[in-house]
Write an enzyme that holds these catalytic residues in place. Structure first.
Site, mmCIF file in Angstrom:
data_model
loop_
_atom_site.group_PDB
_atom_site.id
_atom_site.type_symbol
_atom_site.label_atom_id
_atom_site.label_comp_id
_atom_site.label_asym_id
_atom_site.label_seq_id
_atom_site.Cartn_x
_atom_site.Cartn_y
_atom_site.Cartn_z
ATOM 1 N N GLY A 25 -41.011 -76.413 22.657
ATOM 2 C CA GLY A 25 -40.320 -76.608 21.393
ATOM 3 C C GLY A 25 -39.615 -77.943 21.366
ATOM 4 N N GLY A 26 -38.705 -78.097 20.413
ATOM 5 C CA GLY A 26 -38.016 -79.359 20.283
ATOM 6 C C GLY A 26 -36.963 -79.581 21.354
ATOM 7 C CG MET A 27 -33.699 -78.230 21.129
ATOM 8 S SD MET A 27 -32.343 -77.193 20.551
ATOM 9 C CE MET A 27 -31.054 -77.678 21.700
ATOM 10 C CD GLN A 29 -42.257 -78.725 29.335
ATOM 11 O OE1 GLN A 29 -42.302 -78.282 30.480
ATOM 12 N NE2 GLN A 29 -42.820 -79.883 29.001
ATOM 13 C CE LYS A 45 -34.124 -72.722 26.356
ATOM 14 N NZ LYS A 45 -33.243 -71.976 25.427
ATOM 15 C CG ASP A 135 -31.412 -70.638 15.957
ATOM 16 O OD1 ASP A 135 -31.577 -70.611 14.721
ATOM 17 O OD2 ASP A 135 -32.164 -71.259 16.730
#
Length: 463
Positions: A25-27, A29, A45, A135
């Site tokens: 993702g953007g932030m 793996q 992560k 989120d």
């Protein structure tokens, strides 16, 4: 991260061996990995930038709940260039996210309510510990064989904590962010409840109330006509609950525990009976002249079904009439031609119809018929009986709602082919014993559930 690090086979912290890249993702793996020390699969992560993952690990580690993905470890790995990268080791989950499910189809109301109740239960536990997720969205809710799981506490915070960055990365995802966050207010429990309302909205319609991707699109959509509305075909109770979750004022939103209660009531609510089925009803009436009571057999249902049943009833009445006539018809007796024999005696007063004379001597003892063996319960029927017992227990207050959700999630794999049924039944039995011990399942209901499990275990051996 460099292009050649990490790769499959990389060993992190002398313990976690990366196997397969699952998501990027953007932030961060997400990797499937093997824990060489404990010999179990895990998820690792790895942040892509300067994200402080120890914060996520500490937040999630504070929460022990069946609907929150567990955090196992926090470590640091040394790259080939000598720099250090922190990482989090988490529970490896099978299944798919709600976002992946919605890519194929919308989710029906009963299942959406069940998923929402599980998320609300997890949020209620997090809020009780002072943790705000910040989120809640379809991509962060997993549907697994063991139940619904909330993922990614990467931007979580304590209640009332001010944002510590100017990039807006801790605000969440535009389509799911609560309106007060746009005004710079810190996250509170109501922030997560708003995200849950968007999740419920999207599960049943396929899109969020504001189907946007950027903050600019969100600002434009909010200024031009407001959010989309739920279709009126959905139950009013569900629409009212979602609308309260999406209220512009955080004070007007319900608590997560209240949302859990209302959603549990919705998904456990039995379906209304089908009006197409014909039924029989005995209606008392009077015979001609009003002298003696009579009984009328009434038929209900569609006209075609009533006509078919009327024909059947007519045939039945004719057959019964013939049987009664045969029983009461005078029997022909064999009379000897000898004229000296007296004629058979005739009773001076006829006996009352259907009256019998009590015998003066006991009747001969008869041998009781051998009872028929009980029908064998099929495996699917046994699973259904256990599910019904759980649902009735929850509806009657004998099983706490979150415990009922947990039991039903454990039951789901049993409805699929394959798997170790006896092991899964043992897990259910242990879960029932544990919950009965802590008082979240009444002792009487626990006895019912154990009996249903015994039937299920027996039925599984005949598959």
């Amino acid at each position: 991260m460099s292009e050649d690090w990490p790769i499959a086979g990389t060993l992190l912290a002398s313990r976690y061996r990366l196997v397969e890249l699952l998501e990027i993702g953007g932030m961060s793996q997400i990797w499937r990995a093997d824990d060489d020390l404990l010999g179990r699969p895990v998820a690792v992560k790895l942040p892509l930038g300067a994200q402080v993952v120890w914060r996520e690990a500490r937040m999630a580690a504070k929460l022990q709940h069946p609907n929150i993905a567990a955090v196992h470890d926090y470590r640091e790995a040394v790259r080939p260039d000598g720099s250090v990268t922190p990482f989090v080791v988490m529970e490896l989950l099978a299944g798919e996210s709600v976002a992946a499910r919605l890519d194929r189809e919308t989710i029906g109301l009963p299942e959406a309510a069940r998923i929402g109740a599980a998320v609300a239960d997890a949020l209620a536990a997090a809020h009780a510990s002072g943790v705000i997720h910040r989120d809640i969205k379809p991509g962060n809710v997993m549907l697994t064989p063991t139940g619904v799981k909330i993922l990614d506490f990467g931007i979580s915070a304590t209640a009332g904590e001010p944002d510590d960055d100017e990039s807006g990365s801790t605000f969440g995802t535009p389509a799911y962010v609560a309106p007060e966050r746009l005004d710079g207010m810190p996250a509170e429990p109501a922030t997560d409840v708003y995200g849950l309302g968007v999740l419920l909205f999207e599960m049943v319609t396929g899109d969020p109330p504001y189907p946007v991707d950027t903050w600019e699109e969100l600002a434009e959509a909010r200024s031009n006509g407001g959010p989309r509305r739920l279709p009126p075909t959905l139950p009013a109770a569900f629409r009212d609950l979602v609308n309260r979750c999406l209220d512009e004022s955080p004070e007007a939103r319900p608590a997560a525990s209240e949302v859990r209660f209302d959603l549990t009531a919705l998904w456990l609510k039995p379906a209304p009976p089908s009006p197409a089925a014909a039924s029989w009803a005995y209606v008392p009436g009077r015979a001609a002249g009003g002298r003696a009571p009579a009984t009328t057999l009434a038929l209900t249902g569609p006209p075609a079904r009533r006509r078919a049943l009327a024909v059947s009833v007519t045939a039945l009445v004719v057959a019964l009439a013939g049987l009664i006539a045969a029983v009461n018809w005078p029997r022909e007796e064999k009379i000897d031609a000898n004229p000296e024999l007296p004629p058979p005696a005739v009773a001076s007063t006829p006996a009352a119809p259907f009256e019998t004379t009590r015998p003066t001597t006991p009747p001969p003892t008869s041998t009781s018929p051998t009872p028929k063996p009980a029908p064998t319960l099929s495996f699917d029927d046994a699973v259904g009986r256990f599910r019904t017992a759980v649902e009735r227990g929850a509806a009657g207050g004998d099983i706490r709602s979150d415990v009922a959700t947990d039991l039903l999630n454990l039951l789901k794999p049993l409805t699929r082919s394959g798997g170790d049924v006896s092991s899964q039944v043992s897990q259910l039995r242990q879960k029932i014993d544990d919950r009965a011990g802590e008082g979240t399942v009444s002792s009487a209901q626990a006895a019912v559930l154990r009996s249903r499990l015994a039937d299920l275990d027996k039925a599984s051996r005949t598959m």
